[in-house]
Scaffold this active site. Structure first.
Site, PDB file in Angstrom:
ATOM      1  N   LYS A 105      19.396  36.069 -44.977  1.00  0.00           N
ATOM      2  CA  LYS A 105      19.135  37.431 -45.457  1.00  0.00           C
ATOM      3  C   LYS A 105      19.785  38.477 -44.547  1.00  0.00           C
ATOM      4  O   LYS A 105      20.283  39.497 -45.041  1.00  0.00           O
ATOM      5  CB  LYS A 105      17.625  37.673 -45.568  1.00  0.00           C
ATOM      6  CG  LYS A 105      16.927  36.763 -46.586  1.00  0.00           C
ATOM      7  CD  LYS A 105      17.496  36.903 -47.998  1.00  0.00           C
ATOM      8  CE  LYS A 105      16.627  36.223 -49.043  1.00  0.00           C
ATOM      9  NZ  LYS A 105      17.249  36.188 -50.377  1.00  0.00           N
ATOM     10  N   ASN A 107      20.082  36.704 -56.817  1.00  0.00           N
ATOM     11  CA  ASN A 107      18.628  36.638 -56.635  1.00  0.00           C
ATOM     12  C   ASN A 107      18.152  35.280 -56.105  1.00  0.00           C
ATOM     13  O   ASN A 107      17.163  35.211 -55.396  1.00  0.00           O
ATOM     14  CB  ASN A 107      17.953  36.952 -57.973  1.00  0.00           C
ATOM     15  CG  ASN A 107      16.512  36.495 -58.014  1.00  0.00           C
ATOM     16  OD1 ASN A 107      15.625  37.149 -57.458  1.00  0.00           O
ATOM     17  ND2 ASN A 107      16.257  35.351 -58.629  1.00  0.00           N
ATOM     18  N   THR A 157       5.197  34.260 -56.380  1.00  0.00           N
ATOM     19  CA  THR A 157       6.091  33.286 -57.020  1.00  0.00           C
ATOM     20  C   THR A 157       5.951  31.919 -56.346  1.00  0.00           C
ATOM     21  O   THR A 157       5.225  31.764 -55.364  1.00  0.00           O
ATOM     22  CB  THR A 157       7.562  33.725 -56.876  1.00  0.00           C
ATOM     23  OG1 THR A 157       7.869  33.701 -55.472  1.00  0.00           O
ATOM     24  CG2 THR A 157       7.808  35.110 -57.437  1.00  0.00           C
ATOM     25  N   TYR A 208      16.371  31.093 -43.236  1.00  0.00           N
ATOM     26  CA  TYR A 208      16.087  32.154 -44.213  1.00  0.00           C
ATOM     27  C   TYR A 208      16.392  33.525 -43.609  1.00  0.00           C
ATOM     28  O   TYR A 208      17.047  34.368 -44.239  1.00  0.00           O
ATOM     29  CB  TYR A 208      14.618  32.054 -44.648  1.00  0.00           C
ATOM     30  CG  TYR A 208      14.230  33.003 -45.767  1.00  0.00           C
ATOM     31  CD1 TYR A 208      14.582  32.733 -47.087  1.00  0.00           C
ATOM     32  CD2 TYR A 208      13.500  34.162 -45.517  1.00  0.00           C
ATOM     33  CE1 TYR A 208      14.225  33.599 -48.121  1.00  0.00           C
ATOM     34  CE2 TYR A 208      13.130  35.029 -46.532  1.00  0.00           C
ATOM     35  CZ  TYR A 208      13.496  34.743 -47.839  1.00  0.00           C
ATOM     36  OH  TYR A 208      13.135  35.604 -48.852  1.00  0.00           O
ATOM     37  N   ILE A 237      22.965  36.995 -63.363  1.00  0.00           N
ATOM     38  CA  ILE A 237      21.819  36.906 -62.450  1.00  0.00           C
ATOM     39  C   ILE A 237      21.563  35.460 -62.049  1.00  0.00           C
ATOM     40  O   ILE A 237      21.451  34.583 -62.911  1.00  0.00           O
ATOM     41  CB  ILE A 237      20.566  37.587 -63.057  1.00  0.00           C
ATOM     42  CG1 ILE A 237      19.364  37.428 -62.118  1.00  0.00           C
ATOM     43  CG2 ILE A 237      20.223  37.095 -64.445  1.00  0.00           C
ATOM     44  CD1 ILE A 237      18.189  38.333 -62.455  1.00  0.00           C
TER      45      ILE A 237
HETATM   46  N1  NAP Z   1       8.575  35.906 -53.334  1.00  0.00           N
HETATM   47  C1  NAP Z   1       8.614  36.791 -52.329  1.00  0.00           C
HETATM   48  O1  NAP Z   1       7.586  37.197 -51.789  1.00  0.00           O
HETATM   49  C2  NAP Z   1       9.935  37.295 -51.846  1.00  0.00           C
HETATM   50  C3  NAP Z   1       9.925  38.224 -50.793  1.00  0.00           C
HETATM   51  C4  NAP Z   1      11.117  38.721 -50.323  1.00  0.00           C
HETATM   52  C5  NAP Z   1      12.295  38.290 -50.898  1.00  0.00           C
HETATM   53  N2  NAP Z   1      12.277  37.375 -51.906  1.00  0.00           N
HETATM   54  C6  NAP Z   1      13.563  36.954 -52.480  1.00  0.00           C
HETATM   55  O2  NAP Z   1      13.532  37.133 -53.888  1.00  0.00           O
HETATM   56  C7  NAP Z   1      14.403  36.180 -54.509  1.00  0.00           C
HETATM   57  C8  NAP Z   1      13.646  35.457 -55.625  1.00  0.00           C
HETATM   58  O3  NAP Z   1      12.588  34.761 -55.008  1.00  0.00           O
HETATM   59  P1  NAP Z   1      11.384  34.108 -55.833  1.00  0.00           P
HETATM   60  O4  NAP Z   1      10.182  34.380 -55.030  1.00  0.00           O
HETATM   61  O5  NAP Z   1      11.443  34.507 -57.240  1.00  0.00           O
HETATM   62  O6  NAP Z   1      11.759  32.572 -55.661  1.00  0.00           O
HETATM   63  P2  NAP Z   1      11.387  31.284 -56.542  1.00  0.00           P
HETATM   64  O7  NAP Z   1      10.183  31.547 -57.370  1.00  0.00           O
HETATM   65  O8  NAP Z   1      11.367  30.164 -55.572  1.00  0.00           O
HETATM   66  O9  NAP Z   1      12.656  31.143 -57.524  1.00  0.00           O
HETATM   67  C9  NAP Z   1      13.897  30.841 -56.998  1.00  0.00           C
HETATM   68  C10 NAP Z   1      14.955  30.869 -58.075  1.00  0.00           C
HETATM   69  O10 NAP Z   1      16.194  30.477 -57.454  1.00  0.00           O
HETATM   70  C11 NAP Z   1      16.751  29.380 -58.167  1.00  0.00           C
HETATM   71  N3  NAP Z   1      17.384  28.425 -57.258  1.00  0.00           N
HETATM   72  C12 NAP Z   1      16.848  27.850 -56.166  1.00  0.00           C
HETATM   73  N4  NAP Z   1      17.703  26.947 -55.660  1.00  0.00           N
HETATM   74  C13 NAP Z   1      18.813  26.959 -56.456  1.00  0.00           C
HETATM   75  C14 NAP Z   1      20.027  26.244 -56.467  1.00  0.00           C
HETATM   76  N5  NAP Z   1      20.284  25.287 -55.567  1.00  0.00           N
HETATM   77  N6  NAP Z   1      20.931  26.515 -57.431  1.00  0.00           N
HETATM   78  C15 NAP Z   1      20.672  27.453 -58.384  1.00  0.00           C
HETATM   79  N7  NAP Z   1      19.535  28.166 -58.421  1.00  0.00           N
HETATM   80  C16 NAP Z   1      18.605  27.910 -57.470  1.00  0.00           C
HETATM   81  C17 NAP Z   1      15.564  28.728 -58.871  1.00  0.00           C
HETATM   82  O11 NAP Z   1      16.001  28.101 -60.075  1.00  0.00           O
HETATM   83  P3  NAP Z   1      16.103  26.501 -60.297  1.00  0.00           P
HETATM   84  O12 NAP Z   1      15.003  25.860 -59.548  1.00  0.00           O
HETATM   85  O13 NAP Z   1      16.043  26.342 -61.789  1.00  0.00           O
HETATM   86  O14 NAP Z   1      17.465  26.162 -59.762  1.00  0.00           O
HETATM   87  C18 NAP Z   1      14.680  29.917 -59.213  1.00  0.00           C
HETATM   88  O15 NAP Z   1      15.068  30.486 -60.438  1.00  0.00           O
HETATM   89  C19 NAP Z   1      14.882  35.263 -53.392  1.00  0.00           C
HETATM   90  O16 NAP Z   1      16.159  35.658 -52.954  1.00  0.00           O
HETATM   91  C20 NAP Z   1      13.861  35.490 -52.290  1.00  0.00           C
HETATM   92  O17 NAP Z   1      14.405  35.214 -51.020  1.00  0.00           O
HETATM   93  C21 NAP Z   1      11.129  36.866 -52.399  1.00  0.00           C
END
Ligand code: NAP
Length: 256
Positions: free
Chosen positions: A163, A92, A196, A159, A11
């Site tokens: 997606k 993810n 998040t 973005y 993951i």
């Molecule tokens: N939040 C929402 O409302 C929402 C809605 C629709 C879809 N999504 C999707 O759900 C997924 C998770 O989103 P989230 O809201 O949980 O985001 P988040 O809180 O910003 O977390 C993002 C995660 O991705 C990792 N990441 C970011 N840049 C990275 C890099 N360069 N290399 C390796 N890891 C990286 C981060 O870890 P590190 O910083 O430790 O690297 C973190 O664990 C994403 O694909 C997002 O597009 C989210």
């Protein structure tokens, strides 16, 4: 899943947000989890130990997708494939970057968003499919997509593109795997709106460069965001569905 069964899940973005919550819920006896993020979470290691699960955490920057996929490929090829009743890749990790119209975007940031959001999931999927081709266990790929891959929003071009690309490559791979022996099932899944850091980033974006910012502020004020724990449970429930893969572009809210 029986107590004696054995499952492997890779993951990305396991350190925070939705990915962190999914990793925590996956850490049960009989499960092996590889988390891939730039940072490790020491608390996850404690949770794994208490649960009797195996956890490996890589500090791997997905902005270099070629290096990341080569590492995943080598790692998968070195482990005992016969151990696992199922093997799953969850792409993810993602980034919304700094929302802005394309005309004022910073080139390096655009490139980074596409490498993390689209290139890395595609290369990791390729590495995963290649390395697990002869494995006996059920093979699944879950790509975490977004409603913004399906409905465009201004100031979110990278973005939306990442997606939408994820949705389309998932459909193409589903066609390829449908005819393969022990073919992988793949879904690009919109997970709902989740409370998040990503949402914090959207609410904190420049009002001038991102007019839709107010929509994200309202959603938070109106209590419309799902918690990471609740969203993770819904996504993992979808992953466990019998019909997983029957619709390669799906929404976690789709009825079974
Ligand atoms: N939040 C929402 O409302 C929402 C809605 C629709 C879809 N999504 C999707 O759900 C997924 C998770 O989103 P989230 O809201 O949980 O985001 P988040 O809180 O910003 O977390 C993002 C995660 O991705 C990792 N990441 C970011 N840049 C990275 C890099 N360069 N290399 C390796 N890891 C990286 C981060 O870890 P590190 O910083 O430790 O690297 C973190 O664990 C994403 O694909 C997002 O597009 C989210």
């Amino acid at each position: 899943m029986t107590a004696a069964s054995s499952h492997l899940t890779l993951i990305t973005g396991a350190s925070r947000g939705l990915g962190r919550a999914m990793a925590e819920q996956l850490l049960q006896a009989g499960h092996t989890v590889l988390g891939i993020s730039r940072k490790q979470d020491p608390q996850l290691a404690e949770i794994a130990k208490a649960a009797g699960a195996e956890l490996t955490q890589w500090e791997q920057d997905l902005s270099d997708p070629v290096a990341a996929s080569a590492r995943v490929s080598a790692w998968l090829k070195a482990i005992d494939a016969q151990r696992f009743d199922s093997v799953t890749l969850i792409n993810n990790a993602g980034t919304v970057g700094n929302p802005a119209p394309l005309s004022s975007a910073v080139e390096a940031e655009l490139s980074l968003a596409l490498r993390i959001g689209l290139e890395a999931p595609m290369l990791l999927t390729a590495a995963f499919l290649g390395a697990t081709r002869g494995w006996r266990g059920a093979r699944k790929v879950l790509n975490i997509s977004s409603g913004l891959g399906r409905n465009a929003m201004g100031s979110q071009a990278p973005y939306c593109a990442a997606k939408a690309g994820m949705d389309r490559f998932s459909q193409a791979v589903a066609l390829e795997e449908a005819g393969a022996p022990n073919g992988a099932r793949i879904v690009s899944l919109a997970p709902g709106i989740i409370d998040t850091d990503m949402q914090v980033q959207l609410r904190g974006a420049s009002a001038e460069k991102f007019p839709d910012r107010t929509r994200f502020v309202s959603m938070k004020e109106e209590g419309r965001l799902d918690s990471p724990t609740s969203a993770a449970a819904k996504v993992l429930k979808y992953l466990a569905r019998e019909d997983f893969g029957s619709n390669p572009v799906a929404d976690v809210r789709d009825p079974a």
